[in-house]
Scaffold this motif. Structure first.
Motif, mmCIF file in Angstrom:
data_model
loop_
_atom_site.group_PDB
_atom_site.id
_atom_site.type_symbol
_atom_site.label_atom_id
_atom_site.label_comp_id
_atom_site.label_asym_id
_atom_site.label_seq_id
_atom_site.Cartn_x
_atom_site.Cartn_y
_atom_site.Cartn_z
ATOM 1 N N PHE A 72 0.893 -1.164 0.000
ATOM 2 C CA PHE A 72 0.000 0.000 0.000
ATOM 3 C C PHE A 72 0.935 1.219 0.000
ATOM 4 N N SER A 86 2.977 4.776 -0.632
ATOM 5 C CA SER A 86 2.646 6.198 -0.740
ATOM 6 C C SER A 86 3.452 6.829 -1.874
ATOM 7 N N PHE A 100 -1.426 -2.562 -4.334
ATOM 8 C CA PHE A 100 -2.554 -1.730 -4.736
ATOM 9 C C PHE A 100 -1.959 -0.641 -5.628
ATOM 10 N N MET A 154 -2.368 2.286 -7.119
ATOM 11 C CA MET A 154 -3.371 3.325 -6.897
ATOM 12 C C MET A 154 -3.021 4.631 -7.594
ATOM 13 N N SER A 155 -4.075 5.325 -7.974
ATOM 14 C CA SER A 155 -3.919 6.726 -8.360
ATOM 15 C C SER A 155 -4.753 7.525 -7.371
ATOM 16 N N LEU A 156 -4.112 8.507 -6.742
ATOM 17 C CA LEU A 156 -4.835 9.365 -5.794
ATOM 18 C C LEU A 156 -5.585 10.411 -6.618
ATOM 19 N N TYR A 193 1.192 12.266 -7.461
ATOM 20 C CA TYR A 193 0.423 11.194 -6.826
ATOM 21 C C TYR A 193 -0.678 10.640 -7.734
ATOM 22 N N MET A 203 -6.470 0.517 -8.682
ATOM 23 C CA MET A 203 -7.340 1.058 -7.648
ATOM 24 C C MET A 203 -7.434 2.581 -7.711
ATOM 25 N N TYR A 242 -7.960 5.760 -5.634
ATOM 26 C CA TYR A 242 -7.778 6.121 -4.224
ATOM 27 C C TYR A 242 -8.338 7.532 -4.028
ATOM 28 N N ILE A 264 -9.447 10.457 -1.144
ATOM 29 C CA ILE A 264 -9.291 10.830 0.269
ATOM 30 C C ILE A 264 -10.344 11.862 0.669
ATOM 31 N N TYR A 315 -10.997 2.855 -3.290
ATOM 32 C CA TYR A 315 -10.690 2.936 -1.858
ATOM 33 C C TYR A 315 -11.108 4.312 -1.360
ATOM 34 N N GLU A 352 -10.944 6.683 1.602
ATOM 35 C CA GLU A 352 -10.006 6.805 2.734
ATOM 36 C C GLU A 352 -10.308 8.043 3.572
#
Ligand code: 1GP
Length: 268
Positions: free
Chosen positions: A83, A85, A98, A100-102, A110, A132, A134, A136, A176, A178
């Protein structure tokens, strides 16, 4: 040519299909020694967790990351999913990542740059990338700050649903939501259910601020497929009992019978 779903993702899908929901335990390599992480993972496995996520916003890199994954794998047969960062959160001895793309970051770093730098490394390491989205949500915690996220307001579930749907349309099979590690409370049920009904399929992962079985059950009842707990596991004096409480509250088949969370989820 059909896109192949990897073994870890398949296993997670199967857990959700057969139990109604799944639980993942998040271990931050920066919070304890690798040997302690191994003990924690073993206790979580005993309690019925479905997999171990390894990552953290600060310091979860290099040999500490590698050694933590190694210690976990020595003590459990559960899949270990990174996971990360950033690109520095990758190592070659995990089973999956995972990927991920934030989506609501202000920084392209990010959204796509770390991913571009990381993709060839994931390929070389031979670990399974699980696509995934992601997203926030307030308060966002450390990951919100580090990831330069334009936090989704708690009272704007439709914004979260729009991001989730965009992720789905871009081919991300998991979303996800978060709230940030250590958040005061989990993401609101209204936001979870709006995101779930916008997605219609795919796995919805929810984490941040889930500290009890009943909180986890609320999250699942609202539509979450996978519940993540990190802080509560780390702080628990009896990890097996805590995970058993959460898993028992969210899964269809438990020792105590049918979980009400899943019954409610099916009705929704
Ligand atoms: C953080 O969602 C996870 O990325 C877990 O949050 O530490 O609050 O359980 P907690």
């Amino acid at each position: 040519m059909r896109f192949e779903i990897g073994r870890v993702e398949e296993r997670l899908i199967r857990s959700v299909e057969s139990n109604g929901a799944a639980h993942l335990t998040l271990i931050d390599p920066d919070s304890q020694k690798p040997s302690q992480a191994g003990i924690m993972a073993e206790a979580a496995a005993e309690g019925g967790t479905d997999g171990i996520m390894v990552g953290g916003s600060v310091g979860a890199t290099g040999s500490l990351l590698q050694e933590t994954v190694k210690a976990i794998k020595e003590r459990t047969d559960l899949p270990v999913i990174l996971f990360p960062s950033s690109v520095a959160g990758l190592c070659d001895n995990a089973d999956a990542v995972f990927f991920m793309s934030l989506l609501n970051s202000r920084s392209t770093s990010y959204i796509i740059e770390n991913q571009a730098m990381g993709a060839p490394i994931v390929m070389r390491y031979g670990i399974e990338p699980i696509p995934m989205a992601y997203i926030i949500v307030e308060p966002g915690g450390t990951v919100g700050w580090v990831g330069d996220a334009r936090l989704i307001p708690r009272r704007k579930p439709e914004v979260a649903a729009a991001y989730a749907l965009a992720g789905k349309f871009m081919g991300m099979r998991l979303v996800y939501l978060e709230a940030g590690s250590g958040a005061d409370s989990p993401i609101d049920a209204r936001m979870i259910s709006m995101v779930k009904s916008a997605l219609r399929g795919g796995l919805l992962v929810v984490g941040g601020g889930i500290r009890t079985g009943s909180a986890a059950a609320e999250v699942v009842k609202a539509g979450a497929d996978v519940v993540v707990t990190g802080t509560a596991v780390e702080r628990s004096a009896d990890v097996t009992s805590f995970v058993r409480e959460v898993a028992g509250a969210i899964k269809w088949k438990t020792a105590s019978g049918v979980s009400w969370a899943i019954t409610e989820k099916k009705k929704a």
